[in-house]
Each structure stands twice: as structure tokens, then as C-alpha cells.
Enzyme design. Structure first.
Site, short mmCIF file in Angstrom:
data_model
loop_
_atom_site.label_atom_id
_atom_site.label_comp_id
_atom_site.label_asym_id
_atom_site.label_seq_id
_atom_site.Cartn_x
_atom_site.Cartn_y
_atom_site.Cartn_z
N GLU A 195 -104.33 -28.13 24.28
CA GLU A 195 -104.34 -27.14 25.36
C GLU A 195 -103.40 -25.97 25.13
O GLU A 195 -103.49 -24.97 25.84
CB GLU A 195 -104.04 -27.80 26.72
CG GLU A 195 -102.61 -28.28 26.93
CD GLU A 195 -102.36 -29.68 26.36
OE1 GLU A 195 -103.23 -30.23 25.70
OE2 GLU A 195 -101.25 -30.22 26.61
N TYR A 246 -105.43 -33.61 23.47
CA TYR A 246 -104.90 -33.04 24.72
C TYR A 246 -103.67 -33.84 25.12
O TYR A 246 -103.70 -35.08 25.08
CB TYR A 246 -105.93 -33.14 25.86
CG TYR A 246 -107.10 -32.21 25.76
CD1 TYR A 246 -106.92 -30.83 25.79
CD2 TYR A 246 -108.39 -32.69 25.68
CE1 TYR A 246 -107.99 -29.95 25.71
CE2 TYR A 246 -109.48 -31.83 25.60
CZ TYR A 246 -109.29 -30.46 25.62
OH TYR A 246 -110.35 -29.61 25.54
N ASP A 277 -108.59 -29.50 39.45
CA ASP A 277 -107.56 -30.04 38.54
C ASP A 277 -106.25 -29.27 38.68
O ASP A 277 -105.21 -29.72 38.20
CB ASP A 277 -108.05 -30.09 37.10
CG ASP A 277 -108.37 -28.71 36.54
OD1 ASP A 277 -108.61 -27.78 37.34
OD2 ASP A 277 -108.37 -28.56 35.30
N ARG A 304 -115.71 -39.51 26.16
CA ARG A 304 -115.75 -38.65 24.98
C ARG A 304 -115.04 -39.35 23.80
O ARG A 304 -114.40 -40.37 23.98
CB ARG A 304 -115.05 -37.31 25.28
CG ARG A 304 -115.83 -36.44 26.25
CD ARG A 304 -115.03 -35.22 26.67
NE ARG A 304 -113.87 -35.59 27.48
CZ ARG A 304 -112.96 -34.74 27.93
NH1 ARG A 304 -113.07 -33.45 27.66
NH2 ARG A 304 -111.95 -35.14 28.66
N1 LIG Z 1 -112.80 -29.85 37.20
C1 LIG Z 1 -112.94 -29.79 35.89
O1 LIG Z 1 -113.46 -30.72 35.27
C2 LIG Z 1 -112.50 -28.58 35.14
C3 LIG Z 1 -112.91 -28.37 33.82
C4 LIG Z 1 -112.51 -27.18 33.18
C5 LIG Z 1 -111.69 -26.26 33.85
N2 LIG Z 1 -111.30 -26.53 35.13
C6 LIG Z 1 -110.47 -25.60 35.92
O2 LIG Z 1 -111.24 -24.47 36.32
C7 LIG Z 1 -110.35 -23.41 36.66
C8 LIG Z 1 -110.81 -22.12 36.02
O3 LIG Z 1 -110.66 -22.21 34.62
P1 LIG Z 1 -111.07 -21.02 33.63
O4 LIG Z 1 -111.04 -21.58 32.25
O5 LIG Z 1 -112.29 -20.35 34.11
O6 LIG Z 1 -109.83 -20.02 33.83
P2 LIG Z 1 -109.81 -18.46 33.47
O7 LIG Z 1 -108.38 -18.10 33.31
O8 LIG Z 1 -110.76 -18.17 32.36
O9 LIG Z 1 -110.40 -17.74 34.79
C9 LIG Z 1 -109.74 -17.75 36.02
C10 LIG Z 1 -110.11 -16.46 36.75
O10 LIG Z 1 -109.62 -16.58 38.10
C11 LIG Z 1 -109.25 -15.26 38.49
N3 LIG Z 1 -108.41 -15.36 39.69
C12 LIG Z 1 -107.11 -15.73 39.79
N4 LIG Z 1 -106.72 -15.71 41.07
C13 LIG Z 1 -107.80 -15.33 41.81
C14 LIG Z 1 -108.03 -15.15 43.19
N5 LIG Z 1 -107.05 -15.33 44.11
N6 LIG Z 1 -109.27 -14.77 43.59
C15 LIG Z 1 -110.24 -14.57 42.69
N7 LIG Z 1 -110.08 -14.72 41.36
C16 LIG Z 1 -108.88 -15.11 40.93
C17 LIG Z 1 -108.57 -14.68 37.26
O11 LIG Z 1 -108.51 -13.27 37.31
C18 LIG Z 1 -109.51 -15.21 36.15
O12 LIG Z 1 -110.53 -14.27 35.83
C19 LIG Z 1 -108.97 -23.89 36.19
O13 LIG Z 1 -108.26 -24.40 37.29
C20 LIG Z 1 -109.28 -24.97 35.21
O14 LIG Z 1 -108.23 -25.89 35.06
C21 LIG Z 1 -111.67 -27.67 35.78
#
Ligand SMILES: NC(=O)c1ccc[n+]([C@@H]2O[C@H](COP(=O)([O-])OP(=O)(O)OC[C@H]3O[C@@H](n4cnc5c(N)ncnc54)[C@H](O)[C@@H]3O)[C@@H](O)[C@H]2O)c1
Length: 372
Positions: free
Chosen positions: A118, A94, A270, A15
Site C-alpha cells: 500500500e 499488504y 474501510d 485471494r
Molecule cells: N470497501 C472496499 O472494499 C474498498 C476497496 C477499495 C477502496 N476502498 C476505499 O474507497 C475509497 C476511495 O478510494 P479511491 O482509491 O477511489 O481514492 P482516490 O483518492 O482515488 O479518490 C478519492 C476522491 O475523493 C475526493 N474527495 C475527497 N473528499 C471529498 C468530499 N468531501 N466530497 C467529494 N469528494 C471528495 C477526492 O478529491 C478524490 O478524487 C477509500 O476510502 C478506499 O479506502 C474500499
């Protein structure tokens, strides 16, 4: 202001901090924009796209860092880049400082003003500069999961949408936040039978109200989770507990209860991943198998679609970048408390409490620093 955008040097990062569109907007606001040659290549932007927008091309990162008043990037500055920052310069990128004491020390020592994407907030309690990458990762999850489900890739050999006379794949999305909602929508759009689990009833209500019959919702009790997982062809891990490691929701012992060849796409990798058997993988070698279950656990999923990700990030950062350039960081942060939330370091002082707590470093309140 002179705004500089160097080429990203972190491995596997394609990026770029500024799109030609963002550069054009900054030029239209009366600023000079300096882009390191080749900086946009990985995202499909040539130097000529930037010069057409009115930007100038610099031969080296050193030229960019020594000339610019503000540096706009994607990833946290690497050690060599940190040495080039100076007092009075603004860094907008970031940072993810809490787990990174070395970077934090270097940025404090640089004297620069460091604003982290972030931690910038919005008036609904969201993180507007993180959300675009969650949207990308969420929409990518069913796409990579569908590939993983193909027989030659180790999967069950199940087609997402089925065909007339053959039912669709069953997809379980655990966590109905930004990632989960986008994953569910794309999986449903591919014709799969989708269920979203969440621990927040308010979130489940919202999903039900907005998406109706597009996908089903269920409460994320341990019992519901394993019952739905047993029936799933694909499980997307999308949970987040802010500031904490992801909870482990499927144990190694439970893998034997899943369908052989099922695909686990652990987007939450992550934060350590939400399946016990998850370990971070790369785009070069994204999938591995444990007990007959395929795991996709790439920690920087948006990198796979660097062009889409760059443009999505650029759309989100542009208004903040323009405010910083037009008004200077102090006035821009005084006018916008959400941008002030992004201030992590200023002139040798740490200004973000959660980072200070994580690293045991004294913090000066950003609201004091901004008024000095
Ligand atoms: N791998 C990647 O490239 C990448 C990219 C972007 C985001 N992410 C990761 O994805 C994950 C989700 O991010 P997001 O932006 O959707 O977060 P978010 O806060 O929008 O959503 C997370 C959801 O998980 C729910 N939750 C929490 N504990 C739970 C459980 N035990 N059971 C069921 N649901 C539960 C919460 O209520 C919330 O609705 C994060 O860890 C973020 O860092 C990874």
C-alpha cells in the site's frame, strides 16, 4: 531466489499472493517458487496450475516460511505467520501498519525486511498496488447496488437501465477518484443516469474531458450533495482524504429526505464510511436498513470476486516481485525509489515515517537503510 507463497489464513480471504502466471514468470527468471498446497483454490487455481507453470507445492505454511527467501502474500501476516518470519527474509504483501501496533512490533522483532504494497508509489503520485483493488470495488459497486435496489432485497424496485418508456435509475457517485470513476462508468454502462461529485475541480475537469457525456459532474458542496441525493435511487460513497477518516456527507436526519428504498453503497467504509449511518458489514450479511434506506457497507469488497481481484493484484505486483527476486531487495530499491517507498521495516528498524508518527516509534530513513 526461493519465492514462497502461503495460503491466506485471515477469515474470508480467498485471494492468493501469486497467480500461476506470476509463478511461471519467476521460474522463467531462474527462481524456485514454492506454493502452499491449496493456496490458489479460493481464486480458482489448482495446485496443478502452479506445477504446470514450473512451481513446486509445499505441504504446509511452515515449509514455505522455513524455505523461502521471499514471502509473497495478500493480507498482513497473522500472529502465527509472524512467528515464522526470520532475519534476512523479505516479506512482500499488504501490511497497513499504522493502526496495528501489535503487528508492527512483531515484524520489527522478526528481523525481516517488510515491503508494504500500500505504500509503493508511482511517478504520477499514485499508489499502483492499491489502485487495482479500488478499480475492482468501484466496478462492483453498481453491481451490488443494482441487486440492493431489487424489491425482494429491500430496495425501491428500480431497474438500472429502465426500459423503453420508463426512465433509468439515477445514480449519484460521491468522490470521483479511482473507485468513483470506475463505479460511474459501470453504472452508465448499465444505462443509469449518473452524476459524479468531487471537491477537486482538477479532477472534475479530467472526468469531463475524458468521459464527456457518459456521465455528469458536479461540485461536491453540501448543498449540491443533498439536492442530488434526494433525487437518487443509488448513492455510491467513494471519497478519500488520505490518512484521515472519511467525512460524513449524509447525516441520519437527512435519510428521511432520500427516496424510500434507495440504495447506499459505502465503498469508503474501510475509512469509517461517508454516511453517518454506515457500519461495516460482511459478504455473508452485506445489507441492512436504516429509516427505510438500504445500506451496503462491505469493507473488503474485492473478496467477492476473488479470482478477478487476485489476477488484477498479481498483474500489478509482478514487476516489483520480479525486481526483488532478480536483484535482491537492496539493489531493487536503490534502482527504483517507488519500490523503496514500500519499505516499512528492515532488520529490526521501522523505516516508514507515517507509521512511526502514528505509533510513536523511532524511524530510520529508508534511504539510509538501503545504503548500509
Ligand atoms: N470497501 C472496499 O472494499 C474498498 C476497496 C477499495 C477502496 N476502498 C476505499 O474507497 C475509497 C476511495 O478510494 P479511491 O482509491 O477511489 O481514492 P482516490 O483518492 O482515488 O479518490 C478519492 C476522491 O475523493 C475526493 N474527495 C475527497 N473528499 C471529498 C468530499 N468531501 N466530497 C467529494 N469528494 C471528495 C477526492 O478529491 C478524490 O478524487 C477509500 O476510502 C478506499 O479506502 C474500499
Amino acid at each position: 531466489m526461493i519465492i514462497g507463497c502461503p495460503k491466506e489464513i485471515k477469515p474470508q480471504e480467498f485471494r492468493v499472493g501469486m497467480t500461476p502466471n506470476a509463478a511461471g514468470e519467476a521460474v522463467a527468471h531462474g527462481h524456485r517458487v514454492l506454493i502452499e498446497t491449496g493456496a490458489g483454490k479460493g481464486a480458482g487455481f489448482e495446485d496443478s496450475d502452479y506445477t504446470d507453470a514450473g512451481a513446486e507445492i509445499a505441504g504446509t505454511a511452515a515449509d514455505v516460511f522455513s524455505t523461502a527467501d521471499m514471502i509473497v502474500k495478500v493480507k498482513e501476516p497473522q500472529p502465527g505467520e509472524r512467528k515464522m518470519l526470520r532475519e534476512g527474509q523479505v516479506l512482500f504483501t499488504y501490511l497497513h501498519l499504522a493502526p496495528d501496533p501489535e503487528q508492527t512490533r512483531d515484524l520489527i522483532a522478526s528481523g525481516a525486511t517488510c515491503i508494504a504494497y500500500e505504500t509503493v508509489t508511482d511517478d504520477r503520485g499514485g499508489l499502483p498496488l492499491l489502485a487495482p483493488m479500488s478499480e475492482v470495488a468501484g466496478r462492483l459497486a453498481p453491481q451490488v447496488g443494482a441487486w440492493t435496489l431489487q424489491k425482494a432485497n429491500g430496495g425501491r424496485g428500480v431497474l438500472m437501465g429502465g426500459v423503453p418508456g420508463v426512465g433509468p435509475a439515477r445514480v449519484l457517485v460521491i468522490g470521483g477518484g479511482v473507485v468513483g470513476t470506475h463505479a460511474a462508468r459501470i453504472a452508465a454502462g448499465m444505462g443509469a443516469d449518473v452524476t459524479v461529485l468531487d471537491r477537486s475541480l482538477a479532477r472534475l475537469r479530467y472526468l469531463d474531458d475524458v468521459f464527456g457525456r457518459e456521465f455528469k459532474t458536479s461540485y461536491a458542496s453540501a448543498g449540491n450533495t443533498i439536492e442530488l441525493a434526494r433525487a437518487a435511487d443509488m448513492i455510491v460513497g467513494a471519497v478519500l482524504i488520505p490518512g484521515a477518516a472519511a467525512p460524513k456527507l449524509i447525516s441520519r436526519a437527512q435519510l428521511s429526505e432520500l427516496k424510500p428504498g434507495a440504495a447506499l453503497v459505502d465503498v469508503a467504509i474501510d475509512q469509517g464510511g461517508c454516511f453517518e449511518t454506515s457500519r461495516a458489514t460482511t459478504h455473508q450479511d452485506p445489507v441492512y436498513e436504516v429509516d427505510g434506506i438500504m445500506h451496503y457497507c462491505v469493507a473488503n469488497m474485492p473478496g467477492a470476486v476473488a479470482r478477478t481481484s487476485t489476477i488484477a493484484l498479481g498483474n500489478a505486483t509482478m514487476p516489483f516481485m520480479l525486481a526483488l527476486a532478480d536483484k535482491g531487495w537492496k539493489q531493487a530499491c536503490l534502482d527504483d525509489p517507488h519500490l523503496l517507498d514500500g519499505l516499512n521495516i528492515h532488520a529490526g528498524q521501522l523505516t516508514y515515517f507515517a507509521v512511526g508518527k502514528a505509533l510513536g516509534i523511532d524511524v530510520v530513513s529508508p534511504s539510509i537503510v538501503v545504503k548500509q
